[in-house]
Design a protein around this motif. Sequence first.
Motif, mmCIF file in Angstrom:
data_model
loop_
_atom_site.group_PDB
_atom_site.id
_atom_site.type_symbol
_atom_site.label_atom_id
_atom_site.label_comp_id
_atom_site.label_asym_id
_atom_site.label_seq_id
_atom_site.Cartn_x
_atom_site.Cartn_y
_atom_site.Cartn_z
ATOM 1 N N PHE A 1 -1.317 -7.007 0.472
ATOM 2 C CA PHE A 1 -1.950 -6.743 -0.814
ATOM 3 C C PHE A 1 -1.792 -5.277 -1.219
ATOM 4 O O PHE A 1 -1.613 -4.963 -2.402
ATOM 5 C CB PHE A 1 -3.425 -7.132 -0.767
ATOM 6 N N LEU A 2 -1.829 -4.372 -0.236
ATOM 7 C CA LEU A 2 -1.588 -2.964 -0.537
ATOM 8 C C LEU A 2 -0.164 -2.755 -1.041
ATOM 9 O O LEU A 2 0.076 -1.976 -1.972
ATOM 10 C CB LEU A 2 -1.828 -2.107 0.716
ATOM 11 N N PHE A 3 0.789 -3.430 -0.401
ATOM 12 C CA PHE A 3 2.183 -3.312 -0.818
ATOM 13 C C PHE A 3 2.360 -3.799 -2.255
ATOM 14 O O PHE A 3 3.047 -3.163 -3.063
ATOM 15 C CB PHE A 3 3.085 -4.115 0.126
ATOM 16 N N GLN A 4 1.749 -4.935 -2.571
ATOM 17 C CA GLN A 4 1.855 -5.483 -3.918
ATOM 18 C C GLN A 4 1.271 -4.518 -4.954
ATOM 19 O O GLN A 4 1.793 -4.400 -6.070
ATOM 20 C CB GLN A 4 1.126 -6.837 -3.995
ATOM 21 N N HIS A 5 0.214 -3.826 -4.559
ATOM 22 C CA HIS A 5 -0.476 -2.943 -5.493
ATOM 23 C C HIS A 5 0.258 -1.610 -5.686
ATOM 24 O O HIS A 5 0.313 -1.078 -6.800
ATOM 25 C CB HIS A 5 -1.907 -2.697 -4.996
ATOM 26 N N PHE A 6 0.812 -1.062 -4.601
ATOM 27 C CA PHE A 6 1.370 0.295 -4.663
ATOM 28 C C PHE A 6 2.893 0.348 -4.717
ATOM 29 O O PHE A 6 3.471 1.431 -4.853
ATOM 30 C CB PHE A 6 0.890 1.113 -3.450
ATOM 31 N N HIS A 7 3.550 -0.795 -4.590
ATOM 32 C CA HIS A 7 5.006 -0.787 -4.494
ATOM 33 C C HIS A 7 5.657 -0.128 -5.701
ATOM 34 O O HIS A 7 6.566 0.720 -5.561
ATOM 35 C CB HIS A 7 5.532 -2.221 -4.335
ATOM 36 N N SER A 8 5.222 -0.487 -6.880
ATOM 37 C CA SER A 8 5.834 0.073 -8.086
ATOM 38 C C SER A 8 5.603 1.578 -8.193
ATOM 39 O O SER A 8 6.471 2.321 -8.663
ATOM 40 C CB SER A 8 5.266 -0.625 -9.327
ATOM 41 N N SER A 9 4.451 2.053 -7.725
ATOM 42 C CA SER A 9 4.154 3.487 -7.789
ATOM 43 C C SER A 9 5.070 4.280 -6.867
ATOM 44 O O SER A 9 5.534 5.372 -7.216
ATOM 45 C CB SER A 9 2.693 3.740 -7.412
ATOM 46 N N PHE A 10 5.347 3.745 -5.677
ATOM 47 C CA PHE A 10 6.168 4.466 -4.707
ATOM 48 C C PHE A 10 7.649 4.440 -5.072
ATOM 49 O O PHE A 10 8.434 5.230 -4.541
ATOM 50 C CB PHE A 10 5.965 3.885 -3.306
ATOM 51 N N GLN A 11 8.043 3.531 -5.954
ATOM 52 C CA GLN A 11 9.455 3.462 -6.347
ATOM 53 C C GLN A 11 9.878 4.650 -7.200
ATOM 54 O O GLN A 11 11.072 4.894 -7.381
ATOM 55 C CB GLN A 11 9.715 2.169 -7.127
ATOM 56 N N SER A 12 8.902 5.415 -7.673
ATOM 57 C CA SER A 12 9.216 6.509 -8.588
ATOM 58 C C SER A 12 9.728 7.760 -7.878
ATOM 59 O O SER A 12 10.158 8.704 -8.541
ATOM 60 C CB SER A 12 7.971 6.878 -9.413
ATOM 61 N N PHE A 13 9.683 7.817 -6.557
ATOM 62 C CA PHE A 13 10.211 8.993 -5.872
ATOM 63 C C PHE A 13 11.128 8.573 -4.730
ATOM 64 O O PHE A 13 11.042 7.433 -4.248
ATOM 65 C CB PHE A 13 9.083 9.914 -5.379
ATOM 66 N N GLY B 1 10.685 6.135 -1.482
ATOM 67 C CA GLY B 1 9.306 5.679 -1.646
ATOM 68 C C GLY B 1 9.035 4.377 -0.925
ATOM 69 O O GLY B 1 7.957 4.180 -0.350
ATOM 70 N N TYR B 2 10.021 3.471 -0.934
ATOM 71 C CA TYR B 2 9.875 2.178 -0.249
ATOM 72 C C TYR B 2 9.620 2.375 1.242
ATOM 73 O O TYR B 2 8.716 1.765 1.825
ATOM 74 C CB TYR B 2 11.143 1.356 -0.479
ATOM 75 N N TRP B 3 10.386 3.276 1.852
ATOM 76 C CA TRP B 3 10.255 3.500 3.298
ATOM 77 C C TRP B 3 8.982 4.262 3.632
ATOM 78 O O TRP B 3 8.343 3.997 4.652
ATOM 79 C CB TRP B 3 11.481 4.245 3.815
ATOM 80 N N VAL B 4 8.605 5.195 2.778
ATOM 81 C CA VAL B 4 7.355 5.929 2.996
ATOM 82 C C VAL B 4 6.173 4.972 2.935
ATOM 83 O O VAL B 4 5.250 5.022 3.772
ATOM 84 C CB VAL B 4 7.187 7.055 1.954
ATOM 85 N N LEU B 5 6.180 4.064 1.957
ATOM 86 C CA LEU B 5 5.096 3.086 1.830
ATOM 87 C C LEU B 5 5.024 2.185 3.051
ATOM 88 O O LEU B 5 3.936 1.924 3.579
ATOM 89 C CB LEU B 5 5.301 2.251 0.560
ATOM 90 N N LEU B 6 6.174 1.717 3.509
ATOM 91 C CA LEU B 6 6.187 0.859 4.695
ATOM 92 C C LEU B 6 5.643 1.600 5.920
ATOM 93 O O LEU B 6 4.902 1.024 6.727
ATOM 94 C CB LEU B 6 7.602 0.361 4.975
ATOM 95 N N PHE B 7 6.032 2.854 6.063
ATOM 96 C CA PHE B 7 5.526 3.643 7.195
ATOM 97 C C PHE B 7 4.000 3.755 7.142
ATOM 98 O O PHE B 7 3.314 3.584 8.154
ATOM 99 C CB PHE B 7 6.163 5.030 7.186
ATOM 100 N N ILE B 8 3.470 4.025 5.966
ATOM 101 C CA ILE B 8 2.012 4.126 5.802
ATOM 102 C C ILE B 8 1.348 2.795 6.124
ATOM 103 O O ILE B 8 0.311 2.741 6.807
ATOM 104 C CB ILE B 8 1.667 4.585 4.367
ATOM 105 N N LEU B 9 1.940 1.699 5.664
ATOM 106 C CA LEU B 9 1.371 0.380 5.899
ATOM 107 C C LEU B 9 1.375 0.031 7.395
ATOM 108 O O LEU B 9 0.432 -0.593 7.897
ATOM 109 C CB LEU B 9 2.152 -0.676 5.112
ATOM 110 N N VAL B 10 2.434 0.425 8.106
ATOM 111 C CA VAL B 10 2.485 0.176 9.556
ATOM 112 C C VAL B 10 1.355 0.932 10.252
ATOM 113 O O VAL B 10 0.686 0.394 11.147
ATOM 114 C CB VAL B 10 3.856 0.598 10.120
ATOM 115 N N CYS B 11 1.132 2.182 9.864
ATOM 116 C CA CYS B 11 0.035 2.964 10.445
ATOM 117 C C CYS B 11 -1.314 2.297 10.165
ATOM 118 O O CYS B 11 -2.148 2.150 11.064
ATOM 119 C CB CYS B 11 0.034 4.381 9.879
ATOM 120 N N ILE B 12 -1.505 1.877 8.921
ATOM 121 C CA ILE B 12 -2.781 1.254 8.534
ATOM 122 C C ILE B 12 -3.017 -0.031 9.327
ATOM 123 O O ILE B 12 -4.117 -0.269 9.835
ATOM 124 C CB ILE B 12 -2.806 0.974 7.017
ATOM 125 N N SER B 13 -1.986 -0.856 9.440
ATOM 126 C CA SER B 13 -2.149 -2.120 10.172
ATOM 127 C C SER B 13 -2.482 -1.864 11.635
ATOM 128 O O SER B 13 -3.280 -2.585 12.240
ATOM 129 C CB SER B 13 -0.883 -2.965 10.060
#
Length: 415
Positions: free
Chosen positions: A124-136, A139-151
């Motif tokens: 659900f976090l990925f669905q919510h923030f994916h479009s925001s992280f695509q702007s830099f 961003g896709y890999w940074v988001l995945l790294f953050i999600l792995v830490c959170i999980s």
Amino acid sequence: MLKSRLYELSLFLTAVAIAFSSSEILADNTSFITAIIVFWFFSTLYFRLRVFYKNGNTNIEYGISYDLSFVLFAGPLGLFILETIYRFTVYFYRKWKKIADPNEFFDTFYNIGTFVITNSFVYFLFQHFHSSFQSFPFGYWVLLFILVCISSYISGAIMVLLFGTIGESITFKEGIHFIFKDISFLDYGKVAITNGLLFLFLQEGKWEMIISLFILNYIVNLSFYSKSQSIQNKLERDQFEQMAYTDFLTGVFNRTFMDKKMEELNQTSEKIGIVVADIDKFKRINDSYNHAVGDKVIQHFAATLKGYLSEDDYLFRSGGEEFTLCLRKRDFSETADLINSILRGVEKNSVEVEYNGEKTSIFYTASFGLYFYKINELTSIEKAYIQADELMLQSKQRGKNQVSMVNGLITKELV
């Protein structure tokens, strides 16, 4: 026990609620069934490479998980199906092999619940923030790294709560440390990159790439696992060897290691001082107090001797209250001075013991025999040990608390 069972079942039921309340399986039927088969096969194959850490009565599993890529591809319901098939496959396999833990059945529900809950949350976090992280960039890999830490942190928090339900003693500080456990960011990065690539390949239907990535990941982890097993086996062998060569009472080397080390030293031609040291009137100590007090005196004597030695020297317990020292990399004068210092140190110090409910200070002395020589073909180190033992007996006969010594470099060699 009942609380932990209820907790595990509540996690499973929560996972069921999340899975069936979310949208349907995101992938088409053909792709989903193919992905289920591939992920199930390689996850099952990879299971034996996982590392287990025991905390009290709880087995904690460490290993790379492919759930993040699958939940992004198929959604929470798809992940629930995969986890259920995979976890029960492992359960029935371990039951068949008779290696399952007594709590394995309920642990299966716990694992399904935990992995579905944590990965659904990051979905659900990925669905919510994916479009925001695509702007830099990246961003896709940074988001995945953050999600792995959170999980990982959520999974750790769930485990800490489990500890509380089963009565494991754990402080708040220990709980925080466990949640943010010592997993390196490289490990998080490996999980993020693997799952990120798998998700991209799943989206594009590149099954050859998916299978190749799984195989590559398996080979790499198998290599690391084999190396870790080799290291672990070596550590265990070293530990058993240390136990075999260590005197249980004093912690110094025993007679077995002394014989082994003397055989090695016989192959050298170094100058060495062989010393035999024996506690004076030790029988009187045992008779006056008891053997427990006698053991304390022996331990104190061993610690005193060890405190004077360098890292190149050896100390062995060669008999009951007798110790043998191999003093190396010194000339005769330095070796003699050291033994005299040890003699005075033993005489001045006392050992604190408890006897009849009261603390008592026991003073004792020791007799020493030193034979200093250069190892050669004519005089083996075993013969030098016999000579040192005879010199120690001379010290006893001369009144004890003395050092008798011979410099074999300037006297006739033993034949």
